[in-house]
Structure formats: C-alpha cells, structure tokens
Design an enzyme around this catalytic site. Structure first.
Site, PDB file in Angstrom:
ATOM      1  N   CYS A   2       0.820  -1.212   0.000  1.00 55.48           N
ATOM      2  CA  CYS A   2       0.000   0.000   0.000  1.00 55.48           C
ATOM      3  C   CYS A   2       0.856   1.265   0.000  1.00 55.48           C
ATOM      4  CB  CYS A   2      -0.875   0.032   1.245  1.00 55.48           C
ATOM      5  SG  CYS A   2      -1.795  -1.481   1.499  1.00 55.48           S
ATOM      6  N   ARG A  27       5.062   0.287  -6.138  1.00 58.30           N
ATOM      7  CA  ARG A  27       5.025  -0.536  -4.928  1.00 58.30           C
ATOM      8  C   ARG A  27       4.064  -1.719  -5.083  1.00 58.30           C
ATOM      9  NH1 ARG A  27       6.510   2.187   0.085  1.00 58.30           N
ATOM     10  NH2 ARG A  27       4.843   1.119   1.169  1.00 58.30           N
ATOM     11  N   TRP A  74      -2.998  -2.618  -1.472  1.00 56.51           N
ATOM     12  CA  TRP A  74      -2.612  -3.977  -1.880  1.00 56.51           C
ATOM     13  C   TRP A  74      -3.382  -4.893  -0.940  1.00 56.51           C
ATOM     14  CZ3 TRP A  74       0.172  -8.219   0.152  1.00 56.51           C
ATOM     15  CH2 TRP A  74       0.717  -9.090  -0.787  1.00 56.51           C
ATOM     16  N   ASN A 100      -1.499   1.517   6.195  1.00 54.55           N
ATOM     17  CA  ASN A 100      -0.633   0.447   5.691  1.00 54.55           C
ATOM     18  C   ASN A 100      -0.395  -0.492   6.865  1.00 54.55           C
ATOM     19  OD1 ASN A 100      -0.458   1.831   3.354  1.00 54.55           O
ATOM     20  ND2 ASN A 100       1.710   2.365   3.523  1.00 54.55           N
ATOM     21  N   GLY A 101      -0.409  -1.790   6.591  1.00 55.57           N
ATOM     22  CA  GLY A 101      -0.155  -2.743   7.674  1.00 55.57           C
ATOM     23  C   GLY A 101      -1.359  -3.621   7.908  1.00 55.57           C
ATOM     24  N   GLU A 490      19.101 -15.905  -8.962  1.00 52.94           N
ATOM     25  CA  GLU A 490      18.611 -14.556  -9.275  1.00 52.94           C
ATOM     26  C   GLU A 490      18.090 -14.487 -10.718  1.00 52.94           C
ATOM     27  OE1 GLU A 490      17.677 -12.094  -7.813  1.00 52.94           O
ATOM     28  OE2 GLU A 490      17.874 -10.374  -9.139  1.00 52.94           O
ATOM     29  N   LYS A 494      14.297 -13.407 -11.648  1.00 56.58           N
ATOM     30  CA  LYS A 494      13.971 -12.276 -12.547  1.00 56.58           C
ATOM     31  C   LYS A 494      13.005 -12.731 -13.627  1.00 56.58           C
ATOM     32  CE  LYS A 494      14.757  -9.566 -10.761  1.00 56.58           C
ATOM     33  NZ  LYS A 494      15.391  -9.567  -9.477  1.00 56.58           N
ATOM     34  N   GLU A 497       9.390 -13.607 -12.182  1.00 56.85           N
ATOM     35  CA  GLU A 497       8.539 -12.549 -11.633  1.00 56.85           C
ATOM     36  C   GLU A 497       8.023 -11.576 -12.685  1.00 56.85           C
ATOM     37  OE1 GLU A 497      10.239 -10.172  -8.459  1.00 56.85           O
ATOM     38  OE2 GLU A 497      12.144 -10.033  -9.470  1.00 56.85           O
ATOM     39  N   HIS A 513      21.074 -34.709  -9.404  1.00 54.62           N
ATOM     40  CA  HIS A 513      20.354 -35.268  -8.250  1.00 54.62           C
ATOM     41  C   HIS A 513      18.846 -35.037  -8.356  1.00 54.62           C
ATOM     42  CE1 HIS A 513      24.141 -36.165  -6.330  1.00 54.62           C
ATOM     43  NE2 HIS A 513      24.537 -34.941  -6.601  1.00 54.62           N
ATOM     44  N   LYS A 612       6.575  -3.846  -4.271  1.00 55.73           N
ATOM     45  CA  LYS A 612       7.979  -3.445  -4.219  1.00 55.73           C
ATOM     46  C   LYS A 612       8.556  -3.602  -2.824  1.00 55.73           C
ATOM     47  CE  LYS A 612      11.822  -1.853  -5.773  1.00 55.73           C
ATOM     48  NZ  LYS A 612      12.649  -2.832  -6.502  1.00 55.73           N
TER      49      LYS A 612
HETATM   50  O1  M6R Z   1      13.425  -4.260  -0.183  1.00 57.78           O
HETATM   51  P1  M6R Z   1      14.040  -5.605   0.013  1.00 57.78           P
HETATM   52  O2  M6R Z   1      15.410  -5.729  -0.590  1.00 57.78           O
HETATM   53  O3  M6R Z   1      14.044  -6.031   1.454  1.00 57.78           O
HETATM   54  O4  M6R Z   1      13.083  -6.605  -0.774  1.00 57.78           O
HETATM   55  C1  M6R Z   1      13.299  -7.980  -0.736  1.00 57.78           C
HETATM   56  C2  M6R Z   1      12.454  -8.685  -1.763  1.00 57.78           C
HETATM   57  O5  M6R Z   1      11.089  -8.463  -1.528  1.00 57.78           O
HETATM   58  C3  M6R Z   1      12.785  -8.249  -3.189  1.00 57.78           C
HETATM   59  O6  M6R Z   1      14.135  -8.420  -3.487  1.00 57.78           O
HETATM   60  C4  M6R Z   1      11.954  -9.056  -4.203  1.00 57.78           C
HETATM   61  O7  M6R Z   1      12.348 -10.390  -4.190  1.00 57.78           O
HETATM   62  C5  M6R Z   1      12.089  -8.450  -5.602  1.00 57.78           C
HETATM   63  N1  M6R Z   1      10.816  -8.430  -6.249  1.00 57.78           N
HETATM   64  C6  M6R Z   1      13.007  -9.220  -6.471  1.00 57.78           C
HETATM   65  O8  M6R Z   1      13.124  -8.705  -7.747  1.00 57.78           O
END
Ligand code: M6R
Length: 617
Positions: A2, A27, A74, A100-101, A490, A494, A497, A513, A612
């Site tokens: 949010c 976000r 959100w 938020n929360g 990673e 990428k 997502e 394995h 985000k």
């Molecule tokens: O703000 P942060 O680095 O703590 O966020 C951690 C993850 O939520 C963040 O890296 C998330 O995995 C991204 N969407 C990856 O691209």
C-alpha cells in the site's frame, strides 16, 4: 504494498496527491482512493484496479481543496474492490483514515464495535480504525488525541494517516511497528506526508521520518512529533539527496530497463568516496565499527529476502574469502522461527533495498535482542532498517522503481565487497598486497559493466533475438556453480517474476540429483559458465544437458571459443577477477528476462501480485 500520500497547504491538493500516488505505483496495488476536504465536507472517490480508473472517476466527479489524503491498496483483508479501497470513513463521513499494515486483532474489535451498533461497509481490517477514531474523538478532544488513543487498541504493525472536516488545517499520522515508512515532507507553507520518499520528492527534500511508536500533527507550518505516550520528540530533519529526475523513466520504456542500464553508474556512486584507490583503504563512516569490535566477531549471519537474499549468498563468498569470517545466509522470513544462535560475537548483516521489508526488520530485532552488532545494507535513506542498525552501508543507487530488483542487487554485492575489505583491514585477515589487488580490481568494474550493458543495435540484438526465440517456452532452468550459483537463483527469479514463465535456479552440481529428469527439447537451460575455477565442471554440466537434447544458453567469458561448440547460444561478458564475476554475469540475465517479458506483453514494472516493499508477513 500500500501507498499513502497526504497534503495540507494552499495549493490544489487533488493533483498533488494523485501525482504522489503515481510515483508509488511501483510498490504494487490493486485499488486506489482519495479523500479531499471541499467546502467544509470530506468527499471520497475510490475505485478498484489501476490509478487510471480513479483518475477517470475524478474527471467525471471532480473534487478539490487544500487538504487531501490518498491511498493505493494492496489487498490483505477483503477483495480488491471499490468498497474495500481506502480511505475509509466513519458513519458521519467526517473522519477518514488510510492505513498500511495489518490490524491483527480486527475480528475482536469489529465484533465489539458491531455490538455497539456500528455498521461496517467493507471487509477490511482498516475500517475498525476509523470507527474507533470516531468513538474516541469527542472524549479525546481532537483528532491527534483520538489517533493516539485508538492506536492503543490495535495489535500488529500499522502506519496510518487520518483527517477530519472538524479540523481543516491538519492531518495526523502515526506509526506502530514495522508497517512501512511514514515520511513527512516540509515545504514552505505546505506539508506533505507519504509512505515513501519518491511520492513527495519533487516538492521537497527536507523530510522527517516517523519512528515506531510516534505520531505527528501535520499542518501547513510543519509537523509536531510526539511519542504515543505523549512525550514531544525533537525529530531530525533529513536532507534527501536523490534527484527527482532519477526517479523518472526518461528515454526508457520501463523503469526496469532504465535501472538495468544505470548500473555502471550506480556502482561508481556506490564506491565513490569509500574506496581510497591510492592507499587501498576503505572509508565506511556510517559503518560505525571500531577495530576492536570488528576483531571480536566469530561469525556473520546475513538475513534478507528475495533478490537481497541472493545478493547475500554472493556476499557469503566475499566475506569468507576476503574477511575470513564464517558466514551463513538466512531467509529473513525463516530466521526468527528457529530460535537462531546469535550473540554479541555475531555480526548480523541485513540486506534490504527498501529498508522496510517486515521479515527483515523482524530478523534484525531478534538479533539485536540477542546482542548482535547489526549492519544493514539499504538503499532507501531514512528507512527503518537503517535507523535500527548499529552501522549502515547505503547502496547509493537512487530510487529503484521497477518491482523486479536489478541495480540494488549489484550495489548490495559491491557493498558487501567493501564490507569484506573493511573487515579484512581491521582484522588483518589478508596481507596488504592481496588487499591492494582486490581494491584495484574494483576500479575496473564500472567499465566492464558498461561493456555488458552495451545499448547499441548490435548489443541489443543478442537479447532481442533470444527473446523472440524463447518467449513461448513454459519452463527454464538456470545453473551456476561457486560464486555464480546465486546468480542462477537470481536469473530464475527475474524471469519468473516479470514474464510469469516458470523458472528454477540450481547449483549446477545438483542437477544430476533430480532436475536432470526435466531436461528435454522443451527445456532451455541457462548456464553461467564464465572462466573461473569451476569452468571445467560447468562445461561437463552443459554436456550432460546437451546429451539429453536440452537447449543451452551459456553466459561465457569473451574470447571463449570452445564454449560455442558446446552451447546453442552464447552471451559473453568480459574477463574479470573471479570474485567480481557475479556483478557481470547477472547483467545478461536481467536483460534477457526483461526482453522476454516485453515480448510477452507483460506489465514489466508492476508484475501481477507483487509489491515493491513487502510490509506484511
Ligand atoms: O526491499 P528488500 O530488498 O528487502 O526486498 C526484498 C524482496 O522483496 C525483493 O528483493 C523481491 O524479491 C524483488 N521483487 C526481487 O526482484
């Protein structure tokens, strides 16, 4: 997650709030709303879906005034529809709130409010807050006191902002726990409030950040801060160095694309003033780590989530190799649930771009309570992680808007390299000549990154061709070994997502394995096979994939002609010292994921379901 934006001043508030919310779109959210005080009454407009829907609604039913409060939601409790969107109003419509929360005890509160005859119009946990505010208002003698009193009933982390038509000159904001930030921007005769800096950065760079357990009365003249038990606070005013232009897309199609191509520059900024290339020494002032304390650690525990956790896995190699301190990396979301063994000889390293990830903050608190020295690597200046840590190393990337993290990954790897060198310096873990060589290696990094980030037609063609060829595949496997194993994780993250293609990252040696069973003509395998100490082993993994008719896309070192005879497609990166290869090998994977997602027509900057900064558990 949010987003909140509020304004009080003399300018038309609707446009300022909507513009601020647009800066927070990255976000992640699924509905939006705004409340504006107009002609002595509060008017609310809300809609499901993107902000553009709210903007259309405002065009049909305009509202404006000098006091306004907006929100992007959100969904956590209740569907992302119009009734559940914030702001929520009390029965009289004279008080509104955004939050938020999560109100963890909302069921009990809702039942007791319903028992008093209050009707609920949404399925949200937030609505209990506005009814409690209304109930407390008269007895409390004003909004600020009502907020203070109401927060006493809430369990769980909440950041709220409220306004009432009875007090047309103010907003009241409060923060309870780690529900994301509350930044108050100080202008001249106007004041702003937002959950995140980019929302208000174009209006002011002078900001105050609310701490856990504080509230603020926000008027055009500024903000008065106090603790929730009523003690006034002389809050520090931060001068935010980010340039609003750096949060704009410019010539790029997406923020993610811009952020990928910014990386050579952001790494230069990350090193600037911190690495003395003459003496080979590190200057990390905010680390606040004495030589004596640095020598006291017997282990490092890194906590982080998502991409930041993968950066931590690269850092494990760096910290062990350079500082010679045993290092473990934990998902922050798991850390506190297994009673971790932490004491004052532990350096707890938290990596978080946003500095507001609730799991990472909870892990930091757990470690602090057990006596650890906490260092955080953060990008968002003034974020909660930075504030609750003993020492900080900032990423200096500027705002990262794309939900898929790119430049924060490379910056946090380089920050760990700097931390490892600083610890090595304090602990004499490696000789001066070795340390000197490692520092010299860093100096070449931005130039080498620039080569991988070639944006010429030829530089782009490699990725465009691969995207055209592979965008229709349903599964990908990413393999890496040694320090490039986290890059496989990673790369897979990428791709999945932003393109919604299923992708898995694996340490290459583990393929036989289990995952080898998946390999056939329909399974592209991205193999990170740069020329380092595990190169021969990666070649043999590639051969095993080819023997099963898999398709191999290799990330290889420039000039490696041999690999072309093994792999179906090759993307090259320049030769680099092995500890720095991850910073280069991740770049083609970011570019590839980006181009595939664009081919598929995906919403690259705001992938479905993702946020985000993840401020709920
Ligand atoms: O703000 P942060 O680095 O703590 O966020 C951690 C993850 O939520 C963040 O890296 C998330 O995995 C991204 N969407 C990856 O691209």
């Amino acid at each position: 997650m949010c987003g909140i934006v509020g304004y009080v001043g003399s300018r038309p508030a609707t446009a300022i709030v909507i513009d601020g919310l647009q800066h927070l779109e990255y976000r992640g959210y699924d509905s939006a709303g705004i409340a504006v005080l107009q002609d002595g009454a509060i008017h609310v407009r809300r809609d499901a879906g993107k902000l553009s829907n709210l903007i259309k609604l405002l065009a049909q039913q305009p509202i404006d005034g000098h006091l306004a409060l907006g929100h992007t939601r959100w969904a956590t409790h209740g569907k992302p529809n119009q009734q559940n969107a914030h702001p929520h109003s009390d029965a009289s419509g004279e008080i509104v709130v955004v939050q938020n929360g999560i109100v963890e005890n909302y069921r009990e509160l809702r039942e007791s409010l319903q028992a008093e005859g209050i009707d609920f119009r949404s399925e949200t946990d937030t609505e209990v807050i506005v009814h409690l505010l209304a109930l407390n208002y008269s007895a409390a003698g004003g909004l600020a006191e009502a907020v203070r009193k109401t927060l006493g009933y809430l369990k769980g982390p909440s950041a709220i902002v409220a306004m009432t038509s009875r007090e047309p000159d103010r907003l009241v904001a409060a923060r309870l726990g780690n529900a994301g930030g509350v930044a108050i921007g100080l202008g001249s005769g106007e004041t702003f409030v937002a959950s995140d800096i980019p929302a208000i950065l174009e209006h002011t760079r002078r900001m105050i950040f609310l701490e856990d357990g504080q509230y603020a009365v926000i008027t055009p003249a500024g903000a008065q801060i106090a603790t929730l038990d009523g003690q006034p606070v002389a809050a520090e005013i931060h001068d935010i160095p980010w340039n609003p232009v750096s949060a704009a897309k410019g010539e790029y199609r997406h923020f993610m694309q811009k952020e990928i191509f910014e990386q050579a520059r952001s790494i230069t900024d990350t090193m600037r003033g911190r690495v003395d290339f003459d003496s080979g020494e590190m200057i990390l002032e905010q680390l606040r780590l004495s030589r004596e304390r640095a020598r006291s650690f017997d282990r490092i525990v890194t906590v982080a989530c998502g991409t930041s956790a993968y950066a931590g896995l690269v850092g494990e190699f760096l910290l062990e190799h350079i500082a010679r301190i045993p290092t473990d990396v934990d998902y922050a979301s798991e850390f506190r649930y297994r009673d971790p063994i932490i004491d004052e000889r532990t350096l707890l390293l938290a990596i978080t771009q946003s500095g507001e990830t609730v799991d990472t903050l909870a892990a930091v608190e757990e470690a602090r309570n057990k006596g650890a020295f906490v260092v955080s690597i953060v990008n968002a200046i003034g974020s909660q992680a930075a504030r609750i840590s003993d020492g900080v190393i900032t990423m200096r990337c500027g705002p990262e808007i794309g939900v898929a993290s790119t430049k924060a990954f490379t910056a946090s790897v380089v920050d760990q390299y700097l931390l490892a060198l600083a610890l090595a310096q304090a602990r004499d873990s490696i000789g001066p000549a070795h340390r000197r060589r490692l520092v010299d290696d860093l100096a070449h990094l931005p130039r080498l990154m620039g080569q991988v980030l070639d944006q010429s037609p030829a530089g782009n063609a490699v990725y465009l061709d691969l995207a055209e060829r592979f965008h229709g595949y349903r599964n990908f496997l990413f393999l890496g070994r040694g320090i490039n194993y986290p890059i496989a994780l990673e790369g897979a993250l990428k791709l999945k997502e932003i393109s919604y293609i299923h992708a898995e990252g694996y340490p290459a040696g583990e393929m036989k394995h289990g995952p080898i069973a998946l390999i056939d003509r329909e399974m592209p395998v991205v193999a990170i096979a740069v020329q380092d100490s595990v190169y021969d082993k990666m070649i043999s993994q590639i051969e095993q994939v080819k023997a099963r008719h898999g398709i191999v896309i290799a990330i290889a070192t420039e000039g490696d002609d041999f690999i072309a005879s093994k792999a179906d497609h090759v993307i090259t990166v320049p030769k680099a010292p092995s500890l720095l290869t991850p910073v280069l090998s991740v770049l083609p994977l970011q570019r590839l994921a980006y181009e595939i997602a664009v081919w598929r027509g995906a919403d690259v900057d705001q992938p479905r379901n993702l946020a985000k900064s993840v401020t709920v558990e």
